[in-house]
Design an enzyme around this catalytic site. Structure first.
Site, PDB file in Angstrom:
ATOM      1  N   LYS A 178      35.597  48.916  51.096  1.00  0.00           N
ATOM      2  CA  LYS A 178      37.186  48.946  51.318  1.00  0.00           C
ATOM      3  C   LYS A 178      37.812  49.508  49.796  1.00  0.00           C
ATOM      4  CE  LYS A 178      38.459  46.510  54.838  1.00  0.00           C
ATOM      5  NZ  LYS A 178      39.006  44.786  54.774  1.00  0.00           N
ATOM      6  N   HIS A 212      41.738  49.395  45.023  1.00  0.00           N
ATOM      7  CA  HIS A 212      43.088  50.269  44.739  1.00  0.00           C
ATOM      8  C   HIS A 212      44.001  49.473  43.773  1.00  0.00           C
ATOM      9  CE1 HIS A 212      45.140  46.804  47.028  1.00  0.00           C
ATOM     10  NE2 HIS A 212      44.161  47.120  48.047  1.00  0.00           N
ATOM     11  N   HIS A 258      44.316  46.097  43.283  1.00  0.00           N
ATOM     12  CA  HIS A 258      43.079  45.133  42.398  1.00  0.00           C
ATOM     13  C   HIS A 258      43.399  45.046  40.956  1.00  0.00           C
ATOM     14  CE1 HIS A 258      41.128  45.838  46.419  1.00  0.00           C
ATOM     15  NE2 HIS A 258      41.077  44.587  46.323  1.00  0.00           N
TER      16      HIS A 258
HETATM   17  N1  ARG Z   1      37.581  39.385  48.009  1.00  0.00           N
HETATM   18  C1  ARG Z   1      38.982  38.691  48.059  1.00  0.00           C
HETATM   19  C2  ARG Z   1      40.028  39.705  48.274  1.00  0.00           C
HETATM   20  O1  ARG Z   1      39.930  41.026  47.874  1.00  0.00           O
HETATM   21  C3  ARG Z   1      39.400  37.987  46.752  1.00  0.00           C
HETATM   22  C4  ARG Z   1      38.314  36.757  46.521  1.00  0.00           C
HETATM   23  C5  ARG Z   1      38.919  35.852  45.619  1.00  0.00           C
HETATM   24  N2  ARG Z   1      38.077  34.842  45.314  1.00  0.00           N
HETATM   25  C6  ARG Z   1      37.803  33.707  45.898  1.00  0.00           C
HETATM   26  N3  ARG Z   1      36.950  32.833  45.503  1.00  0.00           N
HETATM   27  N4  ARG Z   1      38.346  33.492  47.037  1.00  0.00           N
HETATM   28  O2  ARG Z   1      41.099  39.286  48.790  1.00  0.00           O
END
Ligand code: ARG
Length: 577
Positions: free
Chosen positions: A127, A130, A133
């Protein structure tokens, strides 16, 4: 560094009945208006024990302490004792500490013997990485640096979103319509296009969804073909992410993402079942959280596949066992507040009292001037493009500015454009209270005059230039910093600057406790403004050697403190601009 507040509390303790120095320490205030002194002590609380009107008490206390050499003046105003520090003494102690501690000025041992995990960035593979982030990435990096500076042992974790049913879809799409060369050439854009195509096609042919689910199950079962494809998608995505991390100067100690926990999930299920927490609901397994007034946590889907929340629980158990953290910090958008509340609660219900050591540090949305971005509408703005744009725009600005002055070589110009361009984007990110939503605006980010990264870096470079032109005086001043003639650095602007430098260590502690790097950003701007005021009010490079030594030493302390502050934000401090 000497703690003036503590020294004052000890002096006050000799003049006050019924309060210890520690209690007094907690009562000392720093007046908002410098006319009311540098420190103030309110006497209301003493009226009872001392059986006198607070004003009278304040007058007595003021009289009793006024001759201490720490003070220039002590006044009673109503119920307050207002204390004005001896400027020379205060300033010289402060700058001498900076001279001694240098890059470590502000460092503390508060977290000695403790371990803090900071989880941040955590993008989803395949993905776009962007502009949305940037917040977790930059704020998380700064929180890590702050905890490191506070003496904690730290572990930086990038909890990559590298698992879940979407990989079943992606594998199916790749097998049907994919081309290897395209993925290699532009991994994320290509993989994303497969994902989009999958959804379009699945509308007409629902059997695709079924196939995707079966494919994900094969992946979960470790079937070699699916695993290999998934691994390849992950590697290619990570290459793109690494380019951005390198530009930002950000590193991680671990990239153990969601997939890392795929074999650690059964244990969570077993444990939840043993502890009687698991319930069946329409074929799915849930933990009921009604007691905590939260919606139930969905642990497995009806087809048995695991979920995001389960992987977070497995990760927390693993981290406690593997790292034995004292703090487990998650820098994740506020949209996920509920998610974290839910699973923190589940861990607590499992009987782990370390649930309270898990902290969710949320932050608000970033939007672009054109409107909020959305992956669905293809209006996504890649972080890499923003960073490149920042460097390019900065390069133009610096070129114009420095061609006029001609003091940077071509190579230095490029180097500086990188430091300033990237620094500007990071600084902007760290200037807003993290919980606030904000809009990304180029004019604001790259403004050299406002309260921005370029402004602070420029101030740092300006101080560096002063020091380059006074090498001898600086060398002599640093030989015995406490011996400089403080009468030359006791003006209002010099003293205001010294006070800001003095407060730097406290500011770091405050920022750490609140998980709020913007407190440091604010303070670094204040110091930069303080230095610029001093620079405009005073002649630093004067003929009088003693005067020059004193002023150069204060300049040195300001520069060093700005540098240390920027370092905590993850931003470079250029020597020339
Ligand atoms: N990958 C997730 C996102 O982009 C964020 C992860 C956050 N960390 C976690 N331990 N849930 O939304």
């Amino acid at each position: 560094m000497i703690d003036f507040k503590k020294a004052i509390a000890e002096v006050l303790a000799t003049a006050v009945e019924g309060l210890t120095a520690e209690e007094i320490y907690g009562m000392i205030e720093i007046p908002g208006d410098a006319k009311m002194g540098d420190y103030a002590f309110p006497c209301f609380r003493l009226a009872k024990t001392m059986r006198k009107a607070p004003q009278m008490i304040a007058a007595g206390v003021a009289e009793a302490i006024k001759d201490n050499k720490m003070f220039n003046k002590v006044e009673q105003v109503n119920a307050y004792v207002n204390m004005f520090m001896d400027r020379g003494e205060f300033t010289v102690q402060t700058v001498a500490s900076v001279a001694e501690e240098k890059d470590d000025f502000g460092r503390s041992e508060l977290g000695k013997g403790k371990l803090a995990i900071v989880e941040f960035s955590s993008p989803n593979i395949a993905k776009p990485f962007h502009i949305g982030h940037i917040r977790s990435t930059v704020i998380g990096n700064s929180i890590y640096k702050i905890y490191d500076f506070l003496g904690y042992e730290t572990v930086r974790i990038n909890h990559l979103g590298d698992y879940g049913t979407q990989f079943g879809k992606m594998i199916v799409a790749y097998r049907r319509w994919g081309k290897k060369e395209d993925v290699i050439a532009e991994p994320i854009k290509t993989l994303l296009s497969y994902y989009v195509k999958f959804h379009e096609e699945a509308e007409a042919d629902p059997s695709l969804e079924e196939e995707a689910r079966a494919t994900f199950t094969r992946l979960e079962n470790g079937e070699p073909e699916e695993t290999e494809l998934w691994q390849w998608f992950r590697d290619e995505s990570l290459k793109e992410f690494m380019r951005v991390y390198n530009m930002l100067g950000i590193e991680f100690d671990s990239y153990a993402g969601e997939s890392f926990y795929s074999d650690k999930m059964q244990r969570v299920l077993d444990e939840l079942r043993e502890k009687g927490l698991l319930k069946l609901s329409e074929g799915a397994q849930i933990v009921d959280l009604e007691e905590a007034k939260l919606p139930p946590a969905l642990i497995t889907k009806s087809d048995g596949s695991s979920l995001y929340i389960t992987r977070d629980i497995a990760a927390a158990l693993y981290r406690k066992e593997h790292y034995n953290f004292d703090k487990n910090i998650y820098v994740v958008a506020s949209q996920q507040n509920l998610h974290f509340q839910q699973w923190f609660k589940v861990v607590e219900m499992m009987g782990y009292d370390w649930a309270k050591e898990c902290v969710h540090v949320p932050f608000g949305l970033v939007s672009l001037e054109e409107g909020t971005m959305s992956t669905r509408h293809g209006r996504v703005v890649f972080l890499e493009d923003v960073l490149k744009g920042a460097v390019e725009k900065t390069s133009q600005i610096i070129r114009e500015k420095s061609i006029a002055k001609g003091h940077l070589s071509e190579e230095e110009m490029e180097e500086t454009a990188k430091m300033v361009g990237i620094g500007a984007v990071m600084f902007n990110e760290l200037s807003n209270m993290k919980i606030k939503d904000y809009t990304f605006k180029w004019e604001k980010v790259l403004n050299f005059e406002g309260e921005t990264g370029p402004y602070v870096q420029y101030t740092h470079a300006r101080a560096a230039t002063v020091l380059r032109n006074a090498e001898d005086a600086l060398k002599k001043a640093l030989e015995d910093p406490k011996a400089v003639d403080t009468s030359y650095i006791s003006s209002d602007s010099a003293y205001e600057l010294a006070k800001l430098i003095y407060r730097f260590p406290e500011v770091i502690v405050d920022a750490g406790e609140k998980y709020e790097p913007s407190i440091i950003t604010r303070h670094v701007v204040d110091i930069a403004q303080g230095f610029n005021k001093f620079y405009h009010d005073e002649h630093i490079l004067v003929d009088n050697e003693e005067e020059k030594k004193a002023k150069v030493l204060l300049t040195y302390a300001a520069k060093q403190t700005i540098k240390n502050g920027l370092a905590l934000l993850g931003i470079a401090a250029p020597e020339k601009m």
